[in-house]
Design an enzyme around this catalytic site. Structure first.
Site, PDB file in Angstrom:
ATOM      1  N   ARG A  71       0.844  -1.190   0.000  1.00 44.44           N
ATOM      2  CA  ARG A  71       0.000   0.000   0.000  1.00 44.44           C
ATOM      3  C   ARG A  71       0.882   1.244   0.000  1.00 44.44           C
ATOM      4  O   ARG A  71       1.975   1.239   0.543  1.00 44.44           O
ATOM      5  CB  ARG A  71      -0.897   0.009   1.249  1.00 44.44           C
ATOM      6  CG  ARG A  71      -2.118  -0.879   1.117  1.00 44.44           C
ATOM      7  CD  ARG A  71      -3.001  -0.782   2.343  1.00 44.44           C
ATOM      8  NE  ARG A  71      -2.387  -1.373   3.507  1.00 44.44           N
ATOM      9  CZ  ARG A  71      -1.823  -0.696   4.494  1.00 44.44           C
ATOM     10  NH1 ARG A  71      -1.829   0.621   4.487  1.00 44.44           N
ATOM     11  NH2 ARG A  71      -1.276  -1.322   5.500  1.00 44.44           N
ATOM     12  N   TYR A 199      -1.317  -3.655  -7.137  1.00 45.46           N
ATOM     13  CA  TYR A 199      -1.042  -4.412  -5.910  1.00 45.46           C
ATOM     14  C   TYR A 199      -2.258  -4.424  -4.971  1.00 45.46           C
ATOM     15  O   TYR A 199      -2.880  -3.373  -4.735  1.00 45.46           O
ATOM     16  CB  TYR A 199       0.167  -3.842  -5.145  1.00 45.46           C
ATOM     17  CG  TYR A 199       0.191  -4.381  -3.742  1.00 45.46           C
ATOM     18  CD1 TYR A 199       0.656  -5.673  -3.493  1.00 45.46           C
ATOM     19  CD2 TYR A 199      -0.357  -3.668  -2.680  1.00 45.46           C
ATOM     20  CE1 TYR A 199       0.581  -6.219  -2.230  1.00 45.46           C
ATOM     21  CE2 TYR A 199      -0.429  -4.217  -1.399  1.00 45.46           C
ATOM     22  CZ  TYR A 199       0.051  -5.494  -1.183  1.00 45.46           C
ATOM     23  OH  TYR A 199      -0.036  -6.035   0.069  1.00 45.46           O
ATOM     24  N   GLY A 200      -2.534  -5.542  -4.406  1.00 43.43           N
ATOM     25  CA  GLY A 200      -3.601  -5.828  -3.444  1.00 43.43           C
ATOM     26  C   GLY A 200      -4.351  -4.651  -2.842  1.00 43.43           C
ATOM     27  O   GLY A 200      -5.369  -4.200  -3.367  1.00 43.43           O
ATOM     28  N   LYS A 208      -9.587  -2.572   1.757  1.00 40.78           N
ATOM     29  CA  LYS A 208      -9.319  -1.409   2.624  1.00 40.78           C
ATOM     30  C   LYS A 208     -10.101  -0.183   2.163  1.00 40.78           C
ATOM     31  O   LYS A 208     -10.573   0.604   2.979  1.00 40.78           O
ATOM     32  CB  LYS A 208      -7.829  -1.092   2.652  1.00 40.78           C
ATOM     33  CG  LYS A 208      -6.949  -2.269   2.982  1.00 40.78           C
ATOM     34  CD  LYS A 208      -7.139  -2.726   4.396  1.00 40.78           C
ATOM     35  CE  LYS A 208      -6.341  -3.991   4.608  1.00 40.78           C
ATOM     36  NZ  LYS A 208      -5.988  -4.312   5.941  1.00 40.78           N
ATOM     37  N   HIS A 228     -10.592  -2.524  11.637  1.00 48.04           N
ATOM     38  CA  HIS A 228      -9.492  -3.342  11.133  1.00 48.04           C
ATOM     39  C   HIS A 228      -9.244  -4.478  12.132  1.00 48.04           C
ATOM     40  O   HIS A 228      -8.248  -4.460  12.858  1.00 48.04           O
ATOM     41  CB  HIS A 228      -8.257  -2.439  10.994  1.00 48.04           C
ATOM     42  CG  HIS A 228      -7.140  -3.045  10.218  1.00 48.04           C
ATOM     43  ND1 HIS A 228      -5.830  -2.615  10.326  1.00 48.04           N
ATOM     44  CD2 HIS A 228      -7.111  -4.037   9.295  1.00 48.04           C
ATOM     45  CE1 HIS A 228      -5.064  -3.305   9.516  1.00 48.04           C
ATOM     46  NE2 HIS A 228      -5.811  -4.183   8.885  1.00 48.04           N
ATOM     47  N   SER A 250      -1.428  -3.830  10.152  1.00 48.08           N
ATOM     48  CA  SER A 250      -1.115  -4.786   9.095  1.00 48.08           C
ATOM     49  C   SER A 250       0.189  -5.524   9.415  1.00 48.08           C
ATOM     50  O   SER A 250       1.153  -4.906   9.873  1.00 48.08           O
ATOM     51  CB  SER A 250      -0.945  -4.053   7.763  1.00 48.08           C
ATOM     52  OG  SER A 250      -2.127  -3.383   7.435  1.00 48.08           O
ATOM     53  N   CYS A 252       0.910  -7.732  11.698  1.00 49.48           N
ATOM     54  CA  CYS A 252       1.252  -7.900  13.116  1.00 49.48           C
ATOM     55  C   CYS A 252       0.601  -9.154  13.703  1.00 49.48           C
ATOM     56  O   CYS A 252       0.475  -9.287  14.914  1.00 49.48           O
ATOM     57  CB  CYS A 252       0.820  -6.685  13.925  1.00 49.48           C
ATOM     58  SG  CYS A 252       1.859  -5.244  13.654  1.00 49.48           S
ATOM     59  N   ASN A 256      -2.631 -14.925  12.131  1.00 49.31           N
ATOM     60  CA  ASN A 256      -2.156 -15.977  13.039  1.00 49.31           C
ATOM     61  C   ASN A 256      -3.065 -16.123  14.259  1.00 49.31           C
ATOM     62  O   ASN A 256      -3.390 -17.238  14.673  1.00 49.31           O
ATOM     63  CB  ASN A 256      -0.727 -15.680  13.515  1.00 49.31           C
ATOM     64  CG  ASN A 256       0.285 -15.880  12.407  1.00 49.31           C
ATOM     65  OD1 ASN A 256      -0.004 -16.535  11.409  1.00 49.31           O
ATOM     66  ND2 ASN A 256       1.466 -15.297  12.551  1.00 49.31           N
ATOM     67  N   ASP A 279      -9.260  -9.898   9.128  1.00 51.16           N
ATOM     68  CA  ASP A 279      -8.775  -8.541   8.803  1.00 51.16           C
ATOM     69  C   ASP A 279      -9.789  -7.434   9.064  1.00 51.16           C
ATOM     70  O   ASP A 279      -9.403  -6.353   9.466  1.00 51.16           O
ATOM     71  CB  ASP A 279      -8.346  -8.503   7.328  1.00 51.16           C
ATOM     72  CG  ASP A 279      -7.483  -7.295   6.994  1.00 51.16           C
ATOM     73  OD1 ASP A 279      -6.650  -6.917   7.835  1.00 51.16           O
ATOM     74  OD2 ASP A 279      -7.646  -6.726   5.906  1.00 51.16           O
ATOM     75  N   ARG A 378       2.144 -12.180  -0.593  1.00 50.91           N
ATOM     76  CA  ARG A 378       0.820 -12.509  -0.050  1.00 50.91           C
ATOM     77  C   ARG A 378       0.238 -13.765  -0.669  1.00 50.91           C
ATOM     78  O   ARG A 378       0.629 -14.168  -1.761  1.00 50.91           O
ATOM     79  CB  ARG A 378      -0.141 -11.354  -0.357  1.00 50.91           C
ATOM     80  CG  ARG A 378       0.261 -10.018   0.251  1.00 50.91           C
ATOM     81  CD  ARG A 378      -0.325  -9.856   1.599  1.00 50.91           C
ATOM     82  NE  ARG A 378       0.163  -8.690   2.327  1.00 50.91           N
ATOM     83  CZ  ARG A 378      -0.434  -8.207   3.412  1.00 50.91           C
ATOM     84  NH1 ARG A 378      -1.523  -8.764   3.869  1.00 50.91           N
ATOM     85  NH2 ARG A 378       0.069  -7.183   4.061  1.00 50.91           N
ATOM     86  N   ARG A 409       2.978  -3.855  17.929  1.00 54.84           N
ATOM     87  CA  ARG A 409       4.342  -4.328  18.151  1.00 54.84           C
ATOM     88  C   ARG A 409       5.033  -3.340  19.055  1.00 54.84           C
ATOM     89  O   ARG A 409       5.344  -2.224  18.623  1.00 54.84           O
ATOM     90  CB  ARG A 409       5.118  -4.321  16.830  1.00 54.84           C
ATOM     91  CG  ARG A 409       4.983  -5.525  16.015  1.00 54.84           C
ATOM     92  CD  ARG A 409       5.708  -5.382  14.702  1.00 54.84           C
ATOM     93  NE  ARG A 409       5.185  -6.388  13.815  1.00 54.84           N
ATOM     94  CZ  ARG A 409       5.735  -7.600  13.663  1.00 54.84           C
ATOM     95  NH1 ARG A 409       6.858  -7.900  14.285  1.00 54.84           N
ATOM     96  NH2 ARG A 409       5.182  -8.471  12.876  1.00 54.84           N
ATOM     97  N   ASN A 505      -0.679 -17.912  22.604  1.00 56.29           N
ATOM     98  CA  ASN A 505      -1.528 -16.754  22.894  1.00 56.29           C
ATOM     99  C   ASN A 505      -2.891 -17.190  23.450  1.00 56.29           C
ATOM    100  O   ASN A 505      -3.600 -16.395  24.055  1.00 56.29           O
ATOM    101  CB  ASN A 505      -1.710 -15.887  21.642  1.00 56.29           C
ATOM    102  CG  ASN A 505      -0.407 -15.208  21.257  1.00 56.29           C
ATOM    103  OD1 ASN A 505       0.465 -15.016  22.106  1.00 56.29           O
ATOM    104  ND2 ASN A 505      -0.259 -14.860  19.989  1.00 56.29           N
TER     105      ASN A 505
HETATM  106  O1  SAT Z   1      -2.503  -4.651   1.154  1.00 57.00           O
HETATM  107  S1  SAT Z   1      -3.584  -4.743   2.120  1.00 57.00           S
HETATM  108  O2  SAT Z   1      -3.922  -3.406   2.576  1.00 57.00           O
HETATM  109  O3  SAT Z   1      -4.768  -5.340   1.522  1.00 57.00           O
HETATM  110  C1  SAT Z   1      -3.114  -5.701   3.406  1.00 57.00           C
HETATM  111  C2  SAT Z   1      -2.732  -4.913   4.581  1.00 57.00           C
HETATM  112  O4  SAT Z   1      -1.880  -4.047   4.486  1.00 57.00           O
HETATM  113  O5  SAT Z   1      -3.296  -5.160   5.663  1.00 57.00           O
HETATM  114 MN    MN Z   2      -5.149  -5.480   7.209  1.00 60.11          MN
END
Ligand code: SAT
Ligand code: MN
Length: 604
Positions: A71, A199-200, A208, A228, A250, A252, A256, A279, A378, A409, A505
Site C-alpha cells: 500500500r 497491488y492488493g 481497505k 481493522h 497490518s 502484526c 495468526n 482482517d 501474499r 508491536r 496466545n
Molecule cells: O494490502 S492490504 O492493505 O490489503 C493488506 C494490509 O496491508 O493489511
Molecule cells: Mn489489514
C-alpha cells in the site's frame, strides 16, 4: 451484455468506459466457466503462472512490478469537500481536483484492453450487514482476487435491484507508474478511484478502500463501525462459545491469532478456536444490547513469509487450493511456491519474486534484499479452505462480541495483556496505540508510530470524530464487550522475544475471557488498567526458550506483566503530544479525562 437494469450501475459503467475507452466490456457473472476462462487467458499472457496442479490445484503465482509491492499511504487520499473533515492524519485533496487529476491519467488508458465490471458484495449477499460495490478494472488479476476476497457475480446485482445504491470503484492499471499512482476516496460520493497500481490493498477496492475507509465513514453516519479487526470464536470444554474481535496493524499477526491452534492440553480439555475473519469486522448494535460483528470478506489476503506448518497450520492449509500467490518465490523443481520461513531447508532452484534465479547460498536472514519472496508477499485464499473456519462465517447476523482486543508491536513498556477500566477507557487505550511499522506499506519498517485502533491508514474521516464515534457507540450498547490490550512482542535487553506467541496466545485469550465471565476472575489494578495475577495465566506445559539457555518461566511472565510507572509517565506525555500536536480538536472530553487519570496514576 449488461447484467442489470439498474440505471445507476449502467450509467457508472458507461461513464467509466467513455473515460477509459476499453475495446471491450465484460460483466463478471461469477460463473466457474467465466472465471476459468480468465485464468487461462492470464496464464497465456503471463500475468499468472500455473503452479503444480497435483500439489496445488487451481493455484497460481503472480508477480507485481517491483515498484508496486505494498500500500502507498502517501498517495492515498480522502477527498472531502472540507479539508477539515478528512482530518489531520489523512492525505487530503479537493474532490474536483482529484477527479480531474485521475480523469486525466485514466483517459483512454484502457484502449486496446478489456474493462471488467465486477459486481460484488461485502458481507453475505442480501443480509442486513451487506453492502454492494461495483468495481470496474482492466486487470484480470484484480477480477480473480476479488472473486476470492468477496462474493462476486450476478446475485449481487439481483440484490441491488433496479434502484439500489452501491459503492463505485474505478481501477485502471495505466502504466503502473509510481509517480502517477493515486488511491482516491470520495466518501461523500461513495466513490473510489485507483490508478497506476496493480497491488492488493491499492486495487482490490472492496478491501481497505471500501470495507474500511468508505465503510468507516458510512458507519459514523449510520451508527455502526467498520474496524481493522479479526474475529474469532472460542469453544469451551462445555461447548459454549464466546467471540472476540482484535485490532492489530497490518502484518502484526491478525491472521495468526484468528487461526490459532491451542496448546495440546487445551485441545485435550476441549478448547477450540474458530475463525470468523482475519482482517475486517463490521460491527452493529444487536437487539440484545450487545455488539455483533460480521466479516465482510470472503477470503484471506495474508502475509506469506513466516507462515509455516507450525506458525499457522490453518493458514497454510487454506492456501493449498484455489489460491493466488503474489510475489513469493517459484520453486522450479516442482512448480510450487516458497517463501522465507516456509521450511528450514532452502530450496535449491527458485525464481525470486522479481523473476530472477535465486541463489540460496547468498541468503542472509537479516538482509531483505537476499530474500526470495518479497517481505510483503501474499496469498489470496478462499475462506472456505480454512480448516477452522467458523460455522458462523456465513451467518447473516454475525456473532456477539464478548471482548475487543487492541495490540501492536511494542518492544517495551506495554505489558503482555491488560484490561481497560470501562468502555471509554478502552477507547482511550485504542486511541493511544502505537506500533512498529511493517512491510505492508511502503516506507521504513520498525519505526514506532501512532496507529489508533490499527486504523491510521484506514479511517475515511477525521480521527478525532472517529474517537468520538467510538465513545458514542459505547452509549448505545447495554452490554458492551470488555476492552483489552495485548503485546506479544516484548523483547529482552538483547532483542529476543520474551513471549512465545502463536498458539500460546491461547493462554492470554483464556484469561481475557475469564475476565468477561459474569463472575470474573480477580485481577491487579494498576496505573493503566487491570493486569493478571501471574498465577492466573496458565503457563503449564509451555516450553519456550527466550534465548539459548534462558527458558520462559514464571519470573519471565511476571516481568512482561509489570507496569513501569516511569515509562508510562513518559508514554502519557507522548500521548498528550500526539493528542495535542497531531489529532488536535475533536478529541472527545471522555478521552482527555482518561489521559488525565493516567498521568495522575503514574505519579501516585
Ligand atoms: O494490502 S492490504 O492493505 O490489503 C493488506 C494490509 O496491508 O493489511
Ligand atoms: Mn489489514
Amino acid at each position: 451484455m449488461a447484467l442489470t437494469k439498474n440505471k445507476k450501475v449502467l450509467d457508472f459503467v458507461a461513464a467509466s468506459a467513455e473515460l477509459a475507452q476499453p475495446d471491450k466490456i465484460v460483466w463478471i457473472d461469477g460463473s466457474e466457466t467465466q472465471i476459468n476462462a480468465l485464468k487461462k487467458e492470464a496464464v497465456t499472457s503471463g500475468e499468472l503462472i500455473k503452479l503444480n496442479q497435483n500439489l496445488l490445484p487451481d493455484c497460481y503465482l503472480h508477480r507485481t512490478k517491483v515498484n508496486d509491492v505494498a500500500r502507498v499511504e502517501d498517495r492515498t487520499f480522502i477527498c472531502t469537500k472540507n479539508k477539515e473533515d478528512a482530518g489531520p492524519i489523512n492525505y487530503w485533496m479537493d474532490p474536483n481536483q482529484a477527479y480531474e487529476l485521475c480523469n486525466e491519467i485514466a483517459r483512454g488508458s484502457m484502449k486496446g484492453r478489456t474493462m471488467y465490471v465486477i459486481p460484488y458484495s461485502m458481507g453475505v449477499v442480501g443480509s442486513d450487514f451487506a453492502k454492494i460495490g461495483i468495481e470496474v478494472t482492466d486487470s484480470i488479476y484484480v477480477v480473480l482476487n476479488m472473486n476470492i476476497m468477496t462474493r462476486v457475480g450476478k446475485q449481487c446485482l439481483d440484490a441491488l435491484g433496479k434502484e439500489g445504491d452501491f459503492i463505485k470503484g474505478f481501477h485502471a492499471k495505466c502504466d503502473v507508474d509510481a509517480d502517477k499512482r493515486y488511491i482516491m476516496h470520495f466518501p461523500e460520493d461513495n466513490t473510489i478511484i485507483s490508478v497506476n497500481s496493480a497491488y492488493g490493498g491499492n486495487v482490490l477496492l472492496g478491501k481497505k478502500c471500501f470495507a474500511l475507509r468508505i465503510a468507516s465513514y458510512l458507519g459514523k453516519n449510520e451508527g455502526w463501525m467498520a474496524e481493522h479487526m479479526l474475529i474469532l470464536g472460542v469453544t469451551f470444554p462445555d461447548k459454549t462459545k464466546k467471540y472476540i474481535a482484535a485490532a492489530f496493524p497490518s502484518a502484526c499477526g491478525k491472521t495468526n491469532l484468528a487461526m490459532l491452534i491451542p496448546p495440546k492440553h487445551y485441545k485435550e480439555a476441549g478448547y477450540e478456536i474458530e475463525t470468523v475473519g482475519d482482517d475486517i469486522a463490521w460491527i452493529r448494535v444487536g437487539e440484545d444490547g450487545r455488539l455483533w460483528a460480521v466479516n465482510p470478506e470472503n477470503g484471506f489476503f495474508g502475509v506469506a513469509p513466516g507462515t509455516n506448518e507450525h506458525s499457522n497450520y490453518n493458514a497454510l492449509q487454506s492456501t493449498k487450493r484455489g489460491t493466488i500467490f503474489t510475489n513469493v518465490a517459484l520453486n522450479t523443481d516442482d512448480m510450487t511456491v516458497w517463501w522465507e520461513g516456509l521450511s528450514k531447508e532452502l530450496p535449491e532452484h527458485c525464481i525470486d519474486w522479481t523473476g530472477k534465479p535465486w541463489n540460496p547460498a547468498k541468503f542472509d536472514k537479516k538482509d531483505k534484499s537476499t530474500c526470495s519472496a518479497h517481505p510483503n508477499s501474499r496469498f489470496t485464499a478462499p475462506a472456505e479452505n480454512c480448516p477452522c473456519i467458523s460455522p458462523e462465517f456465513n451467518s447473516k447476523t454475525g456473532v456477539p462480541l464478548s471482548a475487543i482486543i487492541f495490540g501492536g508491536r511494542r518492544a517495551s513498556t506495554t505489558p503482555l495483556v491488560y484490561q481497560s477500566r470501562d468502555w471509554n477507557h478502552g477507547v482511550f487505550i485504542g486511541s493511544a496505540m502505537s506500533s512498529e511499522t511493517t512491510a505492508a506499506a511502503t516506507g521504513a519498517t520498525g519505526v514506532l508510530r501512532h496507529d489508533p485502533m490499527a486504523m491510521k491508514p484506514f479511517t475515511g474521516y477525521h480521527m478525532g470524530d472517529y474517537f468520538a464515534h467510538w465513545v458514542e457507540m459505547g452509549k448505545k450498547v447495554k452490554n458492551p464487550p470488555k476492552i483489552f490490550n495485548v503485546n506479544w512482542f516484548r523483547t529482552d535487553e538483547n532483542g529476543n522475544f520474551m513471549w512465545p506467541g502463536f498458539g500460546d496466545n491461547m493462554r492470554v485469550l483464556e484469561w481475557i475471557l475469564k475476565r468477561c465471565d459474569e463472575n470474573p476472575i480477580d485481577a491487579v489494578e494498576t496505573a493503566i488498567g487491570y493486569v493478571p495475577n501471574p498465577d492466573d495465566i496458565d503457563i503449564s506445559e509451555l516450553d519456550y526458550e527466550i534465548c539459548k539457555g534462558k527458558k520462559f518461566d514464571k519470573a519471565a511472565l511476571a516481568e512482561i506483566l509489570t507496569v513501569d510507572k516511569e515509562k508510562w509517565s513518559k508514554e502519557a506525555e507522548e500521548i498528550e503530544g500526539y493528542y495535542n500536536g497531531t489529532i488536535g480538536s475533536r478529541i472527545p472530553k471522555e478521552l482527555w479525562d482518561c489521559l488525565e487519570t493516567l498521568k495522575k496514576n503514574c505519579k501516585k
